[in-house]
Design a protein around this motif. Structure first.
Motif, PDB file in Angstrom:
ATOM      1  N   MET A  75      55.522  16.368  19.356  1.00 49.28           N
ATOM      2  CA  MET A  75      56.338  15.301  19.964  1.00 49.28           C
ATOM      3  C   MET A  75      55.819  13.899  19.688  1.00 49.28           C
ATOM      4  N   LYS A  76      54.610  13.796  19.155  1.00 48.27           N
ATOM      5  CA  LYS A  76      53.997  12.477  18.952  1.00 48.27           C
ATOM      6  C   LYS A  76      54.869  11.573  18.080  1.00 48.27           C
ATOM      7  N   GLY A  77      55.191  10.378  18.586  1.00 44.66           N
ATOM      8  CA  GLY A  77      55.916   9.393  17.778  1.00 44.66           C
ATOM      9  C   GLY A  77      57.427   9.606  17.708  1.00 44.66           C
ATOM     10  N   ALA A  78      57.930  10.618  18.402  1.00 40.77           N
ATOM     11  CA  ALA A  78      59.379  10.902  18.321  1.00 40.77           C
ATOM     12  C   ALA A  78      60.163  10.070  19.343  1.00 40.77           C
ATOM     13  N   THR A  79      61.342   9.619  18.932  1.00 42.32           N
ATOM     14  CA  THR A  79      62.243   8.923  19.860  1.00 42.32           C
ATOM     15  C   THR A  79      63.100   9.935  20.612  1.00 42.32           C
ATOM     16  N   TYR A  80      63.530  10.983  19.889  1.00 45.00           N
ATOM     17  CA  TYR A  80      64.405  12.002  20.480  1.00 45.00           C
ATOM     18  C   TYR A  80      63.869  13.392  20.142  1.00 45.00           C
ATOM     19  N   ALA A  81      64.241  14.356  20.972  1.00 45.44           N
ATOM     20  CA  ALA A  81      63.982  15.759  20.643  1.00 45.44           C
ATOM     21  C   ALA A  81      65.249  16.558  20.919  1.00 45.44           C
ATOM     22  N   ILE A  82      65.584  17.454  19.995  1.00 42.74           N
ATOM     23  CA  ILE A  82      66.728  18.361  20.192  1.00 42.74           C
ATOM     24  C   ILE A  82      66.157  19.773  20.213  1.00 42.74           C
ATOM     25  N   HIS A  83      66.537  20.532  21.248  1.00 42.02           N
ATOM     26  CA  HIS A  83      65.911  21.850  21.461  1.00 42.02           C
ATOM     27  C   HIS A  83      66.923  22.996  21.377  1.00 42.02           C
ATOM     28  N   ASP A 229      80.451  21.224  14.077  1.00 38.88           N
ATOM     29  CA  ASP A 229      80.909  20.434  15.231  1.00 38.88           C
ATOM     30  C   ASP A 229      79.923  20.532  16.390  1.00 38.88           C
ATOM     31  N   VAL A 230      79.274  21.684  16.527  1.00 35.80           N
ATOM     32  CA  VAL A 230      78.213  21.823  17.534  1.00 35.80           C
ATOM     33  C   VAL A 230      77.083  20.847  17.200  1.00 35.80           C
ATOM     34  N   ALA A 231      76.736  20.773  15.915  1.00 40.66           N
ATOM     35  CA  ALA A 231      75.669  19.854  15.479  1.00 40.66           C
ATOM     36  C   ALA A 231      76.061  18.404  15.751  1.00 40.66           C
ATOM     37  N   SER A 232      77.306  18.037  15.417  1.00 37.38           N
ATOM     38  CA  SER A 232      77.723  16.638  15.621  1.00 37.38           C
ATOM     39  C   SER A 232      77.747  16.286  17.110  1.00 37.38           C
ATOM     40  N   LEU A 233      78.071  17.262  17.960  1.00 43.47           N
ATOM     41  CA  LEU A 233      78.059  17.015  19.407  1.00 43.47           C
ATOM     42  C   LEU A 233      76.634  16.769  19.900  1.00 43.47           C
ATOM     43  N   HIS A 234      75.659  17.473  19.332  1.00 47.40           N
ATOM     44  CA  HIS A 234      74.250  17.226  19.691  1.00 47.40           C
ATOM     45  C   HIS A 234      73.848  15.790  19.331  1.00 47.40           C
ATOM     46  N   LEU A 235      74.289  15.318  18.169  1.00 51.33           N
ATOM     47  CA  LEU A 235      73.929  13.956  17.760  1.00 51.33           C
ATOM     48  C   LEU A 235      74.586  12.906  18.657  1.00 51.33           C
ATOM     49  N   LEU A 236      75.845  13.159  19.044  1.00 54.10           N
ATOM     50  CA  LEU A 236      76.519  12.249  19.978  1.00 54.10           C
ATOM     51  C   LEU A 236      75.810  12.262  21.343  1.00 54.10           C
TER      52      LEU A 236
END
Length: 343
Positions: A75-83, A229-236
């Protein structure tokens, strides 16, 4: 603000690999976790199949959801995390804790390390399984307001694990998040282009249908959504200020029976028409077979279950517009044929 670092857990996963593709295409730096360095080549193969040619913004970190080791460095230096990663469900479990505990502990590990390293927001991939299970006599579409009722009988441990791990995530944010933001995405059955022969369990039914392994389909309805579309929803959900503290059902809002799915395939791929099923199997036969085959237990728990869903929240709040369930199903089959997974 591109060039920010985003951590994506379990980079070889079906949803994860599509999320990484979209992040790289949008100019983010990505660090993804793998359980063993043997998986690195697989991840690169998946991404290459998905159109990525430049890996300079991608790095790998070894971490396992069942151990505290190395998550701080992840997690070091990350702005976001997607799990999106989840410990693989064991179908032959002796007791349901084998499925539930690793899921809950994995989510808490990710959130704790994200909080401690100053990550701004985590997007958790939960599931429709945390929304619909255990509701009797339902007549209105499921929404983000709904939670699976774990007091009900015959809830499959997979749905329990998804419900309890999402509850644990929201509770963590409330009690010890220290300002860490959380958004959650709850996909229905995920279809769309597979990138290698290593793919999600929701796609296996398409392979089995095309290979003529299913002679009659169970009476099961489901929503379907394309993995892109699942991926794009995660980014939104990751970047929108409106998404903080919210959950989003990833669904096209359509409900299809297994026979509908077979009929879509029959129309799109006439070559396979003769092996695709035309009959529905009686419920009692599936229930009987599930006593001897653990893989049918989940199917048996979904027989005749109401499955309408609404995507109004994701559409209205995040301006998300998924392709149709039919397109998603056809894309799954086409990718399997193209990759030689189905002959």
């Amino acid at each position: 603000m591109k060039n920010q670092l985003v951590v994506v857990t379990g980079g070889s996963g079906f949803i994860a690999s599509h999320i990484i593709i979209q992040l790289l295409q949008q100019g983010y730096r990505v660090r993804t976790t793998v359980r063993s360095s043997k998986k690195i080549d697989l991840v690169k193969k998946l991404l290459t199949q998905g159109g990525i040619t430049d890996f300079s913004n991608l790095s790998f970190a070894k971490a396992d959801l069942t151990s505290d080791k190395n998550w701080e460095n992840v997690m070091k230096g990350a702005t976001y995390a997607i799990h999106p990663a989840s410990p693989t469900p064991t179908l032959n479990f002796k007791n349901e804790d084998e499925m539930i505990k690793p899921a809950v502990n994995g989510v808490l590990r990710v959130l704790r390390s994200a909080r401690d390293q100053g990550v701004k927001r985590v997007v958790l991939t939960s599931a429709y399984g945390a929304i619909f299970a255990g509701h009797k006599n339902r007549t209105t579409p499921y929404t983000e307001e709904d939670w699976s009722n774990l007091e009900a009988k015959n809830i499959h441990p997979y749905q329990k694990s998804k419900t309890l791990s999402e509850h644990a995530a929201w509770n963590f944010i409330k009690t010890e998040g220290n300002g860490l933001e959380l958004s959650v995405v709850n996909p229905v059955g995920v279809m769309g282009p597979v990138l290698a022969s290593d793919y999600s369990h929701s796609n296996i039914q398409i392979q089995q249908l095309l290979e003529g392994k299913i002679k009659a389909v169970p009476n099961v309805d489901s929503g379907y959504v394309d993995v892109r579309d699942v991926a794009s929803l995660h980014l939104l959900a990751m970047t929108s200020s409106k998404a903080n503290g919210e959950r989003f059902l990833a669904t096209t809002g359509e409900t299809l029976s297994m026979l509908d799915v077979a009929n879509i395939l029959r129309e799109a791929f006439p070559k396979y028409a003769s092996v695709l099923p035309t009959k529905v199997m009686p419920n009692f036969l599936i229930k009987l077979a599930s006593l001897f085959d653990p893989q049918l237990k989940m199917v048996a728990s979904l027989l005749g279950v109401y499955a309408e869903t609404s995507n109004k929240k994701a559409v209205n709040v995040l301006d998300w517009h998924p392709r149709s369930a039919k397109d998603a199903i056809i894309a799954t089959a086409q990718s399997m044929i193209d990759l030689g997974i189905v002959n």
